[in-house]
Design a protein around this motif. Structure first.
Motif, PDB file in Angstrom:
ATOM      1  N   TYR A  27       0.827  -1.200   0.000  1.00  0.00           N
ATOM      2  CA  TYR A  27       0.000   0.000   0.000  1.00  0.00           C
ATOM      3  C   TYR A  27       0.867   1.258   0.000  1.00  0.00           C
ATOM      4  CZ  TYR A  27      -4.976   0.851   0.741  1.00  0.00           C
ATOM      5  OH  TYR A  27      -6.293   1.128   0.558  1.00  0.00           O
ATOM      6  N   LEU A 237      -9.825 -10.132  -7.963  1.00  0.00           N
ATOM      7  CA  LEU A 237      -9.566  -8.834  -7.321  1.00  0.00           C
ATOM      8  C   LEU A 237      -8.972  -7.851  -8.319  1.00  0.00           C
ATOM      9  CD1 LEU A 237      -8.200  -9.758  -3.787  1.00  0.00           C
ATOM     10  CD2 LEU A 237     -10.550  -9.489  -4.584  1.00  0.00           C
ATOM     11  N   HIS A 238      -8.636  -8.338  -9.509  1.00  0.00           N
ATOM     12  CA  HIS A 238      -8.045  -7.463 -10.546  1.00  0.00           C
ATOM     13  C   HIS A 238      -8.967  -7.539 -11.766  1.00  0.00           C
ATOM     14  CE1 HIS A 238      -5.167  -5.256 -12.786  1.00  0.00           C
ATOM     15  NE2 HIS A 238      -4.171  -6.115 -12.890  1.00  0.00           N
ATOM     16  N   ALA A 241     -12.731  -8.992 -12.157  1.00  0.00           N
ATOM     17  CA  ALA A 241     -13.885  -8.338 -11.516  1.00  0.00           C
ATOM     18  C   ALA A 241     -14.967  -7.940 -12.510  1.00  0.00           C
ATOM     19  CB  ALA A 241     -13.412  -7.112 -10.730  1.00  0.00           C
ATOM     20  N   LYS A 280     -17.885  -9.300  -0.629  1.00  0.00           N
ATOM     21  CA  LYS A 280     -17.306  -8.214  -1.434  1.00  0.00           C
ATOM     22  C   LYS A 280     -18.235  -7.892  -2.588  1.00  0.00           C
ATOM     23  CE  LYS A 280     -12.603  -7.278  -0.887  1.00  0.00           C
ATOM     24  NZ  LYS A 280     -11.238  -7.314  -1.330  1.00  0.00           N
ATOM     25  N   ILE A 281     -18.346  -6.641  -2.930  1.00  0.00           N
ATOM     26  CA  ILE A 281     -19.157  -6.250  -4.082  1.00  0.00           C
ATOM     27  C   ILE A 281     -18.187  -6.002  -5.232  1.00  0.00           C
ATOM     28  CG2 ILE A 281     -20.951  -4.684  -4.919  1.00  0.00           C
ATOM     29  CD1 ILE A 281     -21.721  -6.242  -2.327  1.00  0.00           C
ATOM     30  N   GLY A 283     -16.458  -4.919  -8.576  1.00  0.00           N
ATOM     31  CA  GLY A 283     -16.631  -3.693  -9.355  1.00  0.00           C
ATOM     32  C   GLY A 283     -16.659  -2.450  -8.479  1.00  0.00           C
ATOM     33  N   PHE A 284     -16.393  -2.628  -7.183  1.00  0.00           N
ATOM     34  CA  PHE A 284     -16.302  -1.468  -6.275  1.00  0.00           C
ATOM     35  C   PHE A 284     -14.972  -1.498  -5.546  1.00  0.00           C
ATOM     36  CE2 PHE A 284     -20.725  -1.249  -7.101  1.00  0.00           C
ATOM     37  CZ  PHE A 284     -21.007   0.107  -7.020  1.00  0.00           C
ATOM     38  N   GLY A 285     -14.463  -0.300  -5.263  1.00  0.00           N
ATOM     39  CA  GLY A 285     -13.199  -0.172  -4.539  1.00  0.00           C
ATOM     40  C   GLY A 285     -12.040  -0.146  -5.524  1.00  0.00           C
ATOM     41  N   HIS A 286     -10.969   0.473  -5.114  1.00  0.00           N
ATOM     42  CA  HIS A 286      -9.783   0.563  -5.966  1.00  0.00           C
ATOM     43  C   HIS A 286      -8.601   0.983  -5.109  1.00  0.00           C
ATOM     44  CE1 HIS A 286      -7.172   1.790  -9.300  1.00  0.00           C
ATOM     45  NE2 HIS A 286      -7.916   0.978 -10.025  1.00  0.00           N
ATOM     46  N   ARG A 287      -7.437   0.457  -5.431  1.00  0.00           N
ATOM     47  CA  ARG A 287      -6.248   0.816  -4.654  1.00  0.00           C
ATOM     48  C   ARG A 287      -5.893   2.294  -4.806  1.00  0.00           C
ATOM     49  NH1 ARG A 287      -2.014  -1.888  -2.221  1.00  0.00           N
ATOM     50  NH2 ARG A 287      -3.712  -3.098  -1.359  1.00  0.00           N
ATOM     51  N   LYS A 290     -10.031   6.388  -4.602  1.00  0.00           N
ATOM     52  CA  LYS A 290     -10.787   6.179  -3.373  1.00  0.00           C
ATOM     53  C   LYS A 290     -12.093   6.961  -3.395  1.00  0.00           C
ATOM     54  CE  LYS A 290      -7.837   3.371  -1.564  1.00  0.00           C
ATOM     55  NZ  LYS A 290      -8.147   1.931  -1.693  1.00  0.00           N
ATOM     56  N   LEU A 329     -17.223   3.523  -0.839  1.00  0.00           N
ATOM     57  CA  LEU A 329     -16.436   2.928  -1.917  1.00  0.00           C
ATOM     58  C   LEU A 329     -17.014   3.367  -3.267  1.00  0.00           C
ATOM     59  CD1 LEU A 329     -16.097  -0.794  -0.709  1.00  0.00           C
ATOM     60  CD2 LEU A 329     -14.224   0.842  -0.927  1.00  0.00           C
ATOM     61  N   ASN A 332     -15.610   1.016  -9.780  1.00  0.00           N
ATOM     62  CA  ASN A 332     -14.437   1.089 -10.650  1.00  0.00           C
ATOM     63  C   ASN A 332     -14.847   0.747 -12.086  1.00  0.00           C
ATOM     64  OD1 ASN A 332     -14.137  -1.847 -11.021  1.00  0.00           O
ATOM     65  ND2 ASN A 332     -13.499  -1.875  -8.861  1.00  0.00           N
TER      66      ASN A 332
HETATM   67  N1  ACO Z   1     -16.819  -4.681  -1.343  1.00  0.00           N
HETATM   68  C1  ACO Z   1     -16.894  -4.650  -0.004  1.00  0.00           C
HETATM   69  N2  ACO Z   1     -15.910  -4.196   0.783  1.00  0.00           N
HETATM   70  C2  ACO Z   1     -14.792  -3.746   0.175  1.00  0.00           C
HETATM   71  C3  ACO Z   1     -14.665  -3.711  -1.219  1.00  0.00           C
HETATM   72  C4  ACO Z   1     -15.733  -4.206  -1.969  1.00  0.00           C
HETATM   73  N3  ACO Z   1     -15.652  -4.237  -3.301  1.00  0.00           N
HETATM   74  N4  ACO Z   1     -13.467  -3.177  -1.541  1.00  0.00           N
HETATM   75  C5  ACO Z   1     -12.852  -2.867  -0.397  1.00  0.00           C
HETATM   76  N5  ACO Z   1     -13.665  -3.213   0.647  1.00  0.00           N
HETATM   77  C6  ACO Z   1     -13.366  -3.030   2.046  1.00  0.00           C
HETATM   78  C7  ACO Z   1     -12.105  -3.806   2.405  1.00  0.00           C
HETATM   79  O1  ACO Z   1     -12.434  -5.130   2.815  1.00  0.00           O
HETATM   80  C8  ACO Z   1     -11.559  -2.970   3.516  1.00  0.00           C
HETATM   81  O2  ACO Z   1     -12.282  -3.257   4.696  1.00  0.00           O
HETATM   82  P1  ACO Z   1     -11.505  -3.493   6.064  1.00  0.00           P
HETATM   83  O3  ACO Z   1     -10.745  -2.201   6.284  1.00  0.00           O
HETATM   84  O4  ACO Z   1     -12.585  -3.755   7.031  1.00  0.00           O
HETATM   85  O5  ACO Z   1     -10.602  -4.652   5.810  1.00  0.00           O
HETATM   86  C9  ACO Z   1     -11.928  -1.556   3.135  1.00  0.00           C
HETATM   87  O6  ACO Z   1     -13.038  -1.666   2.251  1.00  0.00           O
HETATM   88  C10 ACO Z   1     -10.838  -0.794   2.485  1.00  0.00           C
HETATM   89  O7  ACO Z   1     -10.316  -1.536   1.414  1.00  0.00           O
HETATM   90  P2  ACO Z   1      -9.099  -0.932   0.636  1.00  0.00           P
HETATM   91  O8  ACO Z   1      -7.913  -0.947   1.518  1.00  0.00           O
HETATM   92  O9  ACO Z   1      -9.528   0.370   0.083  1.00  0.00           O
HETATM   93  O10 ACO Z   1      -8.896  -1.938  -0.574  1.00  0.00           O
HETATM   94  P3  ACO Z   1      -7.559  -2.394  -1.267  1.00  0.00           P
HETATM   95  O11 ACO Z   1      -6.844  -1.245  -1.875  1.00  0.00           O
HETATM   96  O12 ACO Z   1      -6.729  -3.263  -0.377  1.00  0.00           O
HETATM   97  O13 ACO Z   1      -8.129  -3.351  -2.404  1.00  0.00           O
HETATM   98  C11 ACO Z   1      -9.487  -3.853  -4.264  1.00  0.00           C
HETATM   99  C12 ACO Z   1      -8.619  -2.804  -3.605  1.00  0.00           C
HETATM  100  C13 ACO Z   1      -8.730  -5.194  -4.354  1.00  0.00           C
HETATM  101  C14 ACO Z   1      -9.811  -3.402  -5.675  1.00  0.00           C
HETATM  102  C15 ACO Z   1     -10.765  -4.040  -3.451  1.00  0.00           C
HETATM  103  O14 ACO Z   1     -11.457  -2.821  -3.387  1.00  0.00           O
HETATM  104  C16 ACO Z   1     -11.661  -5.128  -4.009  1.00  0.00           C
HETATM  105  O15 ACO Z   1     -11.459  -6.307  -3.692  1.00  0.00           O
HETATM  106  N6  ACO Z   1     -12.666  -4.765  -4.871  1.00  0.00           N
HETATM  107  C17 ACO Z   1     -13.509  -5.749  -5.493  1.00  0.00           C
HETATM  108  C18 ACO Z   1     -12.801  -6.383  -6.702  1.00  0.00           C
HETATM  109  C19 ACO Z   1     -12.694  -5.398  -7.851  1.00  0.00           C
HETATM  110  O16 ACO Z   1     -13.638  -4.728  -8.218  1.00  0.00           O
HETATM  111  N7  ACO Z   1     -11.492  -5.381  -8.470  1.00  0.00           N
HETATM  112  C20 ACO Z   1     -11.237  -4.524  -9.625  1.00  0.00           C
HETATM  113  C21 ACO Z   1     -10.161  -3.535  -9.301  1.00  0.00           C
HETATM  114  S1  ACO Z   1     -10.026  -2.351 -10.578  1.00  0.00           S
HETATM  115  C22 ACO Z   1      -9.224  -3.072 -11.816  1.00  0.00           C
HETATM  116  O17 ACO Z   1      -8.580  -4.077 -11.710  1.00  0.00           O
HETATM  117  C23 ACO Z   1      -9.374  -2.411 -13.192  1.00  0.00           C
END
Ligand code: ACO
Length: 400
Positions: A27, A237-238, A241, A280-281, A283-287, A290, A329, A332
């Protein structure tokens, strides 16, 4: 402004000197610099060689964007003609033996066909690897051209026992879409698809690109590095999704129909149930993003123009509203491209291979950047297991 992410880095004395203990998942860890793409100083945009991702995603053709990534600037007319000529020619030059090998592949996830075929391409195209410019750019273009051909051939061979040959007279993106759906796409469909490839082309040191750079840093060949990148992209996760996000929306749609409710309302109930189960949902969240992923705005413009566009946008917006309220979140790109590809009639298992058809441009550009200024990427572990154990002969081990 972007949301600040605070992570801690610790220092410790280790057996090899002073250790830097970085956050799990790396991170906010910066292992190197790049001039290819990355987050701008505001943290809100990803920059493609100086341009915003949304600007290039909305306006540039596949060839223009590929030229920008590989050579560092948008092409002039003669450069554009040349890159188009090469990509279109190479698309039709995939060795017949690669198709023969794909005929032997199992009926499985099509991402396997990509990594399998890419290692074969390496064997046929470049049995001896070199690092001079002409050679590197030549093979980057060959890979960019071949990726849609091998993924679609693998998919159709596994499902229909036959495959659709590339047509070098069509534009790259239009031909790729034609090979996937088995019919000539309209200009709007082809442009929507092309734009999604450009939006997927690169994104800093994402997991698959970093994988490519690690393999490149050992001075392995580009084909082996790309095979590794495809493996990393496959994960849910990449890149995986986009498939999972669409499967989820279709599950919600089916449940909504059974419940006699419109999906744009039911999606809230559906997401809340999933969150309550701590799922996990996809298509939501991103490294990196934010607060907002700007690529979703470009994809939304095309979704609107394709069948049921208004309906799908209402569903997407409602889902975003719920996820922001409940988890802070953002959606993405994969949440949006899932719907876009569904509108184009693309089979769901081909969504992640399509991501690779775009990302191949970033991967090859990063391979070249890495080998031109190389240092092997080899971190050091902190061993926390036991020490001092002594070998015990088999007959004395595990005695009751
Ligand atoms: N659904 C529910 N909860 C989530 C999600 C989600 N999609 N994404 C993150 N969170 C939660 C995490 O579990 C974490 O909770 P915690 O603090 O209780 O453990 C919190 O939100 C914060 O997470 P982050 O640290 O912001 O996430 P991180 O950067 O480590 O991971 C990732 C990013 C892998 C993309 C994550 O958001 C995820 O798994 N998303 C779903 C898979 C996805 O859509 N991937 C596509 C990425 S974009 C791409 O590849 C083009």
């Amino acid at each position: 402004m972007a949301k600040r992410i605070e992570v801690e880095c610790k220092y410790e004395e280790g057996p090899l000197g002073r250790y830097i203990i970085v956050p799990k998942g790396l991170y906010n860890v910066v292992p190197d610099t790049t001039t290819i793409s990355g987050v701008d100083p505001t943290g809100q945009h990803t920059i493609y060689r100086g341009y915003t991702i949304a600007d290039i995603g909305e306006h540039a053709s596949f060839y223009e964007a590929a030229h920008l990534f590989l050579y560092g600037h948008l092409p002039c007319e003669d450069e554009l003609r040349e890159i188009k000529r090469k990509i279109d020619t190479y698309r039709a030059q995939v060795p017949e033996k690669v198709f023969d090998a794909l005929k032997l592949a199992a009926k499985t996830h099509p991402m396997y066909y990509g990594s399998y075929a890419v290692t074969l391409l390496g064997q046929y195209y470049a049995p001896e690897w070199r690092f001079d410019d002409d050679f590197l750019y030549e093979h980057a273009l060959r890979l960019i051209a071949a990726i849609p051909v091998v993924f679609t051939a693998g998919w159709h061979l596994a499902h229909n026992g036959t495959f659709i040959r590339p047509d070098p007279n069509l534009d790259h993106a239009k031909d790729a879409l034609r090979m996937i759906i088995g019919r000539m796409p309209s200009d709007l469909e082809a442009r929507a698809f092309e734009s999604s490839l450009v939006l997927y082309m690169d994104h800093g040191f994402n997991a698959s690109t970093f994988t490519v750079r690690v393999i490149a840093s050992t001075l392995s060949d580009m084909y082996s590095a790309i095979a590794g990148g495809i493996g990393a992209l496959k994960g849910p996760l990449h890149g995986g999704a986009n498939e999972k996000a669409m499967q989820m929306l279709l599950e919600a749609k089916e449940q909504a129909e059974k419940a006699g409710k419109p999906l744009e309302e039911y999606i809230e109930e559906y997401l809340l149930q999933k969150l309550a189960r701590k799922e996990k949902i996809m298509g939501f969240g991103h490294r990196v993003y934010k607060i907002h992923d700007p690529r979703t705005d470009v994809a939304a413009k095309f979704i609107k123009q394709l069948p049921d566009g208004e309906f799908w946008l209402k569903v997407l917006k409602k889902a975003e509203e719920v996820m922001w309220r409940e988890k802070k979140l953002p959606a993405n790109i994969d949440f949006y491209t899932g719907v876009l590809y569904y509108q184009l009639g693309i089979p769901i298992p081909m969504y992640t291979p399509i991501f690779a058809m775009g990302r191949i441009v970033g991967w090859t550009s990063h391979y070249i950047e890495q080998v031109k200024n190389n240092k092997i990427i080899r971190p050091t572990e902190k061993y926390v297991g036991p020490t001092g154990l002594k070998y015990v002969p088999l007959e004395e081990r595990c005695k009751k």
